[in-house]
Design an enzyme around this catalytic site. Structure first.
Site, PDB file in Angstrom:
ATOM      1  N   THR A 319       0.844  -1.186   0.000  1.00 53.55           N
ATOM      2  CA  THR A 319       0.000   0.000   0.000  1.00 53.55           C
ATOM      3  C   THR A 319       0.879   1.235   0.000  1.00 53.55           C
ATOM      4  O   THR A 319       1.926   1.258   0.658  1.00 53.55           O
ATOM      5  CB  THR A 319      -0.949   0.002   1.222  1.00 53.55           C
ATOM      6  OG1 THR A 319      -1.769   1.177   1.177  1.00 53.55           O
ATOM      7  CG2 THR A 319      -0.187  -0.020   2.527  1.00 53.55           C
ATOM      8  N   HIS A 371       2.611 -11.424  14.346  1.00 52.62           N
ATOM      9  CA  HIS A 371       3.657 -11.942  15.244  1.00 52.62           C
ATOM     10  C   HIS A 371       3.381 -13.386  15.665  1.00 52.62           C
ATOM     11  O   HIS A 371       4.272 -14.049  16.209  1.00 52.62           O
ATOM     12  CB  HIS A 371       3.743 -11.047  16.487  1.00 52.62           C
ATOM     13  CG  HIS A 371       5.062 -11.112  17.182  1.00 52.62           C
ATOM     14  ND1 HIS A 371       6.162 -11.734  16.656  1.00 52.62           N
ATOM     15  CD2 HIS A 371       5.466 -10.638  18.394  1.00 52.62           C
ATOM     16  CE1 HIS A 371       7.175 -11.646  17.496  1.00 52.62           C
ATOM     17  NE2 HIS A 371       6.773 -10.979  18.566  1.00 52.62           N
TER      18      HIS A 371
END
Length: 400
Positions: A319, A371
């Site tokens: 993006t 994560h």
């Protein structure tokens, strides 16, 4: 017997849509496969074609929510075209005589959303100034024109205008489109279902900018498309994904699914919201073909011609908030993807090179990652890999 027009199957997870507008009037003559209405779903807008040539009959209304497979209209092949209504709906607002003499290009400068808004608000689109690219009139221009005060003669000195005069409504209410509702839902799901962290770095754009400046004319002459920054970042991301495959993987229950293909999503801002069309098998494409594909998908997205197949899937997303002036941001993951790269605006800043302070065009990069699957060390190394490729583009050619 009239032939039914049914809501087509658009995608596996889509069960309903909303008729945003009829493109052909009730009772008008239509040709086979001619688009007769726009169907807005939670992912994209699709055109529904006529199943045969004949006279169109509306069954569902604009704004109706209809299920996949529902009958929304019909086409009578036996009706005479001479008895049909005009092919295009009569305008809801009488246009000035001068406006009728304007070239057809004026209509082309009106986006589909703006045209619909102008009809709903009973505003002559020819009286609206466009703020979109190339003077294109967008939906926001229509609402701004509605809120603007009507022109009136200047008050005489004896009757000064009141200090607190109201110039428009204090608030308006507008129903969220299906696409905007879906975007909102996906963003909340992303925040709630992933363990998102973001790591940052900065990249010196000097090498790429010099390369573009040297070859941009020949590149466009040969390939018919401009050489932008995005193709470099797509290529650099693929190199990083190959070096750190967990960033190209997804979590499926208790399994890690490693994907050995590179379908790169490139975020595109449209009037209907942010869309992420997919550049399929980007690792097999040249710089020129990547640029061509990005332009093709961006145009389809902004013109509401994007298909569900163009948006589904994707293994990694890029993006670019820099086109709007963003200096730094934390991109939100696009599940089930586990990483997303954020590009930002290029600024000339003083940096140390060989113990000398020099001015260089610098860009901040951000990598948001899940994560649960990717550790901080791999995320940092992933972003460094992209930095190395961008600062030394020859690495991507030599694959080192």
């Amino acid at each position: 017997m009239p032939i039914e027009i049914k809501v087509p199957t658009i995608g596996e997870s889509i069960t309903e849509g909303r008729i945003s507008r009829w493109l052909k009037a009730d009772g008008s003559a239509v040709k086979r496969d001619e688009p007769v209405c726009e169907l807005e779903t939670d992912k994209a807008t699709a055109e529904v074609p006529a199943p045969a040539a004949g006279v169109l009959k509306h069954i569902a209304k604009e704004g109706d929510t209809v299920a996949i497979g529902a009958v929304i209209g019909s086409v009578d092949e036996n009706a005479k075209a001479t008895a049909a209504a005009p092919a295009d709906p009569a305008p809801k607002v009488a246009a000035p005589a001068a406006a009728a003499k304007e070239p057809a290009a004026r209509e082309a400068m009106l986006s589909p959303a703006a045209k619909r808004a102008a009809e709903e608000e009973k505003i002559d689109p020819n009286s609206i100034s466009g703020s979109g690219r190339g003077g294109r009139v967008i939906k926001e221009d229509v609402y701004a024109a509605k809120a603007a005060p009507a022109a009136s003669p200047a008050p005489t000195p004896a009757t000064p205008p009141p200090v607190s005069a109201r110039t428009g409504e204090r608030e308006t209410r507008e129903k969220m489109t299906g696409i905007r509702q879906r975007i909102a839902q996906r963003l909340v799901e992303s925040q709630q279902t992933t363990a998102t962290l973001t790591t940052f770095n900065e990249v010196d754009m000097s090498a790429i900018m010099a390369l573009r400046e040297k070859f941009k004319d020949k590149f466009k002459e040969k390939h018919g498309v401009g050489l932008g920054f995005m193709s470099f970042f797509v290529k650099a991301s693929i190199e990083a994904l190959k070096a750190f495959p967990l960033a190209n993987s997804r979590i499926d229950g208790g399994d890690i699914v490693k994907q050995h293909f590179y379908d790169i999503g490139v975020a595109v801002s449209t009037e209907r919201g942010l869309m992420v069309p997919i550049v399929r098998d980007a690792d097999r494409l040249s710089f020129a073909n990547i640029e061509k594909k990005i332009v093709e998908l961006a145009v389809k997205a902004r013109d509401a011609k994007i298909g569900i197949g163009d948006l589904q899937g994707g293994t990694f997303t890029i993006t670019n908030g820099g086109v709007f002036g963003s200096l730094l941001s934390t991109p939100i993951l696009n599940p089930p993807q586990t990483a997303i790269l954020g590009m930002h605006t290029i600024q000339k800043r003083p940096v140390a090179v060989n113990d000398q302070v020099v001015i260089r065009p610098m860009m901040y990069l951000a990598l948001s990652y899940d994560h649960r699957l990717i550790d901080g060390r791999e995320a940092v190394q992933f972003l460094v890999r992209i930095k190395d490729c961008v600062e030394s583009p020859e690495r991507m050619l030599l694959e080192i």
